[in-house]
Scaffold this active site. Structure first.
Site, short mmCIF file in Angstrom:
data_model
loop_
_atom_site.label_atom_id
_atom_site.label_comp_id
_atom_site.label_asym_id
_atom_site.label_seq_id
_atom_site.Cartn_x
_atom_site.Cartn_y
_atom_site.Cartn_z
N ASP A 1 -2.72 -4.27 -14.80
CA ASP A 1 -2.34 -4.25 -13.39
C ASP A 1 -1.84 -2.84 -13.07
OD1 ASP A 1 -1.62 -5.22 -10.82
OD2 ASP A 1 0.44 -5.45 -11.50
N LYS B 1 0.93 9.95 12.58
CA LYS B 1 0.79 10.28 11.15
C LYS B 1 -0.31 9.40 10.57
CE LYS B 1 4.32 7.00 9.52
NZ LYS B 1 5.63 6.81 8.91
N ARG C 1 0.22 11.67 -3.03
CA ARG C 1 -0.36 10.93 -1.91
C ARG C 1 -0.06 11.71 -0.63
NH1 ARG C 1 0.08 5.16 -3.94
NH2 ARG C 1 0.69 4.37 -1.92
N GLY D 1 -4.65 -5.43 -6.87
CA GLY D 1 -4.87 -5.89 -5.50
C GLY D 1 -4.71 -4.78 -4.48
N ARG E 1 -8.46 -4.39 -4.84
CA ARG E 1 -8.53 -5.47 -3.85
C ARG E 1 -9.12 -6.73 -4.47
NH1 ARG E 1 -5.15 -5.20 -0.55
NH2 ARG E 1 -6.12 -5.74 1.41
#
Length: 1253
Positions: free
Chosen positions: A454, A619, A652, A733, A867
């Site tokens: 995970d 943003k 990020r 996910g 996902r």
């Protein structure tokens, strides 16, 4: 005539898979799928009417009925189901969970039943019965009973200890308490006593005991904030909201006690994000959805209390439905060992049959003519042979090692304790030690080929940190002093001047703070102002401290950064927001919040500033922001260059921009906005279209760079595991961009990696499938297999695929049935055959497509599935197990990983987080992902090597011991007489040869733990099954057979024509038995000494201690005193003292020992000198490696700054933010200033309210 299209292997052309959508269709019925899309050509009114009719139809199908505060309602006959014969039970599960196997009454019978299911145990039970028959036994009953009782007893005690631990864990959960309505009052009740229909009250920071319909809470509009760490490992808050009618009328205890609503809903299922039902109360029906359901395992946060009615309890809750089926796990060596035991059974039967035939022949030729052998029984020769067959089964029973299983269990138990005690796997921050939750899988840890991990909470800490930013083309975030000069030693920026500063925030660029304080750069002020105002974060004030609640951790990190740099978000009302700007509090009108979603990848706010001007702040991801920038943006290129630098550092990124809006443009746009907000159909699409109209011609301010903080040591761990030829797949996910970003961060992906996506491989797989279908010959999956690789060349490849594409490619996507008017006629046999053939072909092609996908994915160095649902995670693991026959390990930390953890051969849970569901279902647990390398490369490899060495030696010593009886048979008329004393046979495996091999199985190691980690390639031995297989087994058998020949024939030759010193011949049967037994004890104990790689005092003591123990017990058993006490049980009186005082016998034993061991010593010398293994080469140079240990460092990162064009996308929340709540005012507490009070002072929307010091 209706033509039906063959859709066996075709994909659904109507819709391309959506990468952003989580395909929660695991349990959807075809009726639900049919209901998704309306028929073409229908107008809005018709659609609405159809929806209402469909809702009525669904309501009729709701078979799960819950009546609040009515226990007797759920005991009605229509709600009962047959359990066994005529016994019936309510279909509503109780809330108690049960993971234990035994209770005080069932332990003994059930445990014995389980133990006798093992072939070896059952075999020895049959032998014990046979030994009670005098006609066939030549061995005393205790030779089998003592070892059998020992084995059964040790295993039973171990099972009892394990089950007591399960009882304690169950009791801990079941005895938690919460308040439940009982007799009209809220009373403390244990979780196990909660029933469907009960009204419960939950308080802040408590776990939710069942799946509950939220009725009311202490928050405005009965909002309730929950943390889902137990489900998915995420600590950011989600909100639930009760129905308006229950919020209004169900606040008091008396109202709760009188509540008699009826809930009709879907049956229990595993869909975490879906729920459909209806509440009937006061002659009115109210629709229910997932936003009103609190799931078991979640935690109440920032909500003082809430009330709800239990809908699903215990095993019916969604978290338990998602936990998957509990599977019995056994290791590869276990299966191999069982097959070898069956092989020994067959060999034993064949040998016994051959020896029985030999006895029959001997009786005819010799026994019949020898009068002194007459036994007063007139049995026929074949019948004597038949009796001897059973006699030899008893005599040779030690070929099947009864103590093998219990010895294996003891070794595994010890290795489990070594894992538990390993301080290098202890995580002090959470006070979490590694724990082996099962004791049966340790050696399998040394054979792992695929790891399925995970992401959130497993690879990452789920903590976002503001690291760098680019403002007006200038990059900030490096270690610099106030003058902008780079520093060699980083010093933290001091935020003590800011009374709102968050003490946990760390930043090292003093120059940025100096620029903010100087006020010389207005763009910097705008930048942090935008971060403080453009968000949907909720704020809570407690004890003078600000606590932010964000829909995603990224957004919380940005608002926290602005807070520390002096732009503090203080509070908000329905359409105002209050900030502290460098100490000055100002309140602004928020005219609109343009919330983000997966398609928009951005959010905006429209704000009326102090001078009355309207400005849009926005943003979002750089890909969507750059498309909407004004053509003249002077800092566009500089910011893009900064984005590339941030991307190379795997941060990020997020772009910030603004735009001034005229009053006329705003009025025109606001009119469209209001119309879209109240649209009856397609409201989201209409709003997105309106948002597009105003989010254009934006002025770029800069970009932020956030670190999705990996757990410590993740890249190093993945690097070492990759060198050990272990492939790592990430199943998450999360969104595709987020998963890809983490792939680069943890070095699963590098700039040299060629990334393939779902759309890339779909066509490739479709082409391969068509080629396979067009090949001549039978269409079975095995015949369709093509061996040529999918990719040419040796380039570094990785696969990133979403759950939607996974369903599409693996043909798991459910097809929508076309409604057709058909006249039903009885099917002919030919039609049934055609239909059956069609289904068979479709299944074969589906299987082939899945096999092709696995083959393709396994050609990639890394695979990231994003996902994906919990069921899809388990499906991917199952596919690799099925088609690659590989040993798999799954690691995760949330309830959505439980199914995957249970499906894999080994399940590992990350403990120490809030969620413990994964840990409770796992086989091993620890606090950080980095401990996985030590678990596999050290404990796993050692366990595998030890177990293989133990098994090889165990089979060898038993063959060497037992086969002596066969050689003896040729000299005793095949009469099933034993070559040893009965007590020697009884104690050989229990005392005389057990301890040294047990200690090797527990402590042996070929290289140290540090060298095991430094040279991961040593791990490959286990993956390739090189140390224990059928070849090694037959070599052990051959070695044992040769040893037994020497053990028998050297003393036999020495005794053939011999005279002792006292003039007596020592060549009697009893002296021979003692000589052979003594030689055997020396040989097998010295042999384990030769097999030992890691000598300690304990090993040496066990080897020589076992020999001393043998002689001590033998002299006692051969003494006259014990013969006087038990004359029938001890026949070898005085044998050992008499025989062992003859020097001739000692020379005989020395010769036997030398002939057995010298060839082994020679072979070991040659192999280590001429053909050394890798571990032997490393062991030779261990001192050199230890000297180099301090200089050894992690390999350099594969990233090169400034060369990547990849964008590391900002990850928005998986759901919409809190914009709807804010705009509607449902989240605003009553004590805050109402809207008219805020707007009442002269109409100036932005104003200074007070100056702070």
């Amino acid at each position: 005539m209706i033509l039906e299209r063959d859709s066996e292997t075709t994909f659904d052309e109507d819709s391309q898979p959506n990468d952003e959508v989580m395909p929660y269709s695991d349990d959807e019925t075809e009726d639900e799928l049919d209901s998704r899309l309306p028929a073409p050509g229908l107008g809005p009114n018709r659609l609405r009417g159809d929806a209402e009719q469909h809702g009525d139809a669904l309501r009729k199908d709701y078979s799960w009925q819950v009546k609040a505060n009515d226990e007797h309602f759920h005991q009605q006959p229509q709600f009962k189901r047959t359990v066994f014969l005529c016994f019936k039970k309510s279909k509503y599960a109780g809330n108690a969970i049960k993971t234990y196997k035994y209770n005080p009454f069932t332990f003994l019978p059930l445990n014995l039943f389980e133990q006798f299911k093992r072939a070896a145990n059952f075999y020895f039970l049959v032998l014990l019965i046979l030994q009670s028959i005098p006609q066939i036994t030549t061995l005393s009953w205790y030779t089998t009973l003592v070892p059998l009782l020992l084995v059964l007893g040790i295993t039973a005690v171990k099972d009892l200890v394990d089950d007591i631990a399960r009882h304690r864990m169950d009791n801990e959960v079941n005895n938690r308490t919460c308040e439940v309505i009982r007799d009209g009052r809220f009373k403390n009740t244990k979780w196990k006593d909660i029933k469907v229909g009960d009204i419960v009250r939950l308080k802040k920071n408590t776990f939710i005991p069942a799946d509950i319909l939220l009725l009311s809470s202490s928050e405005p509009n009965s909002l309730c904030y929950v943390e889902t760490a137990e489900l998915d490992g995420e600590t950011n808050l989600k909100f639930k909201m009760a129905l308006e009618v229950t919020h209004r009328y169900l606040q008091e205890e008396s109202a709760m006690a009188d509540f008699n609503g009826m809930i009709e809903c879907e049956e229990p299922n595993n869909r975490l994000d879906k729920f459909a039902g209806t509440l009937f109360w006061r002659n009115t029906s109210y629709p229910l959805d997932a936003d009103k359901i609190l799931l078991r395992g979640c935690k109440i946060r920032n909500t003082d209390f809430c009330h709800g009615v239990v809908i699903f309890a215990g095993a019916d809750t969604k978290i338990m439905k998602n936990s998957g089926k509990t599977r019995f796990k056994r290791t590869k060596i276990d299966s191999l060992m069982n097959y070898m035991v069956y092989t020994i059974f067959m060999v034993l039967i064949l040998l016994s049959a051959g020896l029985a035939i030999g006895h029959t022949y001997w009786e005819q030729q010799v026994g019949n003519t020898s009068w002194y052998l007459y036994d007063a029984e007139d049995f026929s020769f074949p019948y004597r042979g038949f009796l001897n067959f059973w006699g030899y089964l008893i005599v040779l029973n030690t070929m099947v090692p009864i103590s093998l299983y219990v010895s294996v269990e003891v070794i595994r138990l010890g290795q489990s304790y070594f894992i538990n005690w390993d301080l290098q796997m202890y995580y002090p921050e959470k006070d979490t030690a590694a724990k082996a939750r099962t004791t049966t899988l340790n050696e399998q840890l040394g054979q792992i080929q695929y790891i399925f991990s995970d992401k959130t909470g497993t690879l990452t800490q789920n903590i976002m940190t503001f690291k760098k930013c680019c403002i007006n083309g200038q990059i900030y975030g490096d270690c610099r002093d106030a003058a902008g000069q780079l520093q060699s030693h980083p010093e933290q920026v001091d935020f003590s001047w800011n009374r709102y500063a968050d003490g946990k925030f760390l930043f090292y660029d003093h120059y940025l703070l100096e620029q903010i304080k100087s006020g010389k750069e207005p763009e910097i002020q705008k930048f942090f102002f935008l971060l403080a105002i453009c968000h949907t974060v909720m704020v809570d004030t407690s004890d003078g401290q600000l606590y932010y609640q964000a829909a995603s951790p990224d957004e919380g990190a940005l608002v926290t950064a602005a807070r520390n740099f002096g732009y503090v978000f203080l509070s908000r009302t329905q359409n105002t927001i209050t900030l502290s700007e460098m100490g000055t509090e100002r309140t602004y009108d928020v005219l609109a919040i343009l919330d983000f979603n997966s398609d928009r990848k951005r959010m905006s706010v429209l704000v009326r500033e102090a001078d009355g001007n309207i400005r849009l702040y926005c943003k979002g991801a750089d890909t969507v922001i750059y498309e909407r920038l004004h053509p003249r943006n002077p800092k566009k290129e500089a910011t893009e260059e900064a984005l590339g630098i941030f991307a190379n550092e795997t941060l990020r990124t997020l772009c910030l921009c603004y735009r001034d809006i005229s009053h006329e443009e705003f009025e025109a746009w606001n009119k469209k906005f209001m119309e879209a907000s109240v649209a009856a159909t397609n409201r989201d699409e209409a709003l997105d279209k309106v948002y597009e109209e105003i989010e254009k011609n934006l002025i770029l301010l800069g970009a932020t760079a956030i670190e999705d903080k990996l757990q410590d040591g993740v890249p190093e761990t993945i690097s070492k595991l990759s060198k050990a030829d272990i492939k790592i797949w990430v199943l998450t996910g999360d969104k595709k961009e987020t998963a890809e970003n983490i792939g680069f961060s943890c070095e699963l992906l590098t700039d040299e990696t060629t990334i393939c996506y779902g759309e890339d491989i779909s066509a490739l797989l479709q082409t391969r499938l068509e080629n396979q279908r067009n090949r001549p010959g039978p269409s079975t999956p095995s015949s369709l297999r093509m061996t040529e690789p999918f990719f040419q060349g040796s380039r570094d490849r990785a696969l990133i695929i979403t759950g939607s594409w996974l369903n599409e490619i693996l043909l798991e996507k459910k097809k929508k049935k076309k409604k057709k008017l058909k006249l039903k006629f009885p099917r002919t046999a030919e039609e049934k055959k055609k239909q059956s053939e069609k289904r068979r072909r479709a299944e074969a092609y589906k299987e082939q497509q899945q096999q092709n996908f696995v083959d393709l994915a396994c050609e990639c160095r890394a695979v990231i599935c994003c996902r994906v649902t919990p069921k899809q995670k388990a499906m991917v693991v199952e596919l690799v197990k099925k088609y690659k026959k590989a040993i798999t390990l799954a690691i995760g930390d949330g309830a959505n990983d439980v199914n995957m953890i249970k499906t894999a051969h080994i399940g590992v849970g990350i403990s120490g987080q809030e969620g413990m569901q994964a840990v409770m279902s796992s086989d091993y647990s620890f606090g950080q992902f980095r401990y996985l390398q030590r678990l596999l490369l050290v404990h796993g490899r050692w366990s595998y090597i030890r177990m293989c060495k133990f098994l090889r030696y165990f089979f060898y010593k038993n063959f060497a011991f037992t086969l002596v009886h066969i050689w003896y048979s040729f000299f005793n008329g095949f009469s099933a007489q034993t070559a040893y004393e009965d007590w020697f046979i009884t104690l050989y495996n229990v005392l005389y040869s057990s301890l040294p091999v047990l200690l090797v199985g527990l402590f042996d190691q070929d290289v140290s733990d540090k060298l095991s980690l430094r040279f991961p390639t040593l791990y490959v031995l286990g993956q390739q099954d090189l140390l224990f297989n059928y070849k090694k087994f037959f070599l052990s058998l051959l070695h044992g057979a040769v040893t037994s020949l020497i053990i028998f024939f050297i003393p036999y030759g020495a005794y053939l024509k011999t005279m002792g010193q006292d003039g007596e011949a020592p060549s009697d049967y009893q002296s021979f038995a003692v000589t052979a037994a003594s030689s055997l004890i020396f040989v097998v104990n010295f042999q384990i000494g030769l097999d030992t790689s890691y000598w300690t005092f304990v090993n040496a003591f066990s080897v020589f201690g076992s020999i001393a123990l043998y002689f001590g017990i033998t002299f006692d058993l051969h003494s006259a005193g014990i013969h006087v006490l038990f004359p029938s049980g001890f026949h070898f009186t005085g044998t050992a003292p008499n025989a062992l005082r003859q020097p001739y016998l000692w020379l005989t034993m020395i010769l036997s020992i030398a002939l057995c061991l010298l060839p082994v010593v020679a072979q070991r010398f040659l192999s280590t000198t001429v053909w050394p293994s890798e571990s032997e080469r490393i062991q030779r140079r261990r001192q050199q490696y230890q000297a180099e240990e301090q200089q050894w460092r992690r390999r350099p990162s594969a990233f090169r700054r400034g060369v990547s064009a990849r964008r590391s996308a900002y990850a928005f929340s998986h759901q919409r933010g809190y914009a709807d709540l804010i705009a509607s005012g449902r989240s605003i507490r009553k004590k805050r200033a109402p809207l008219d009070a805020v707007l009442g002072s002269g109409g100036t929307p932005g104003r200074d309210t007070r100056e702070t010091s």
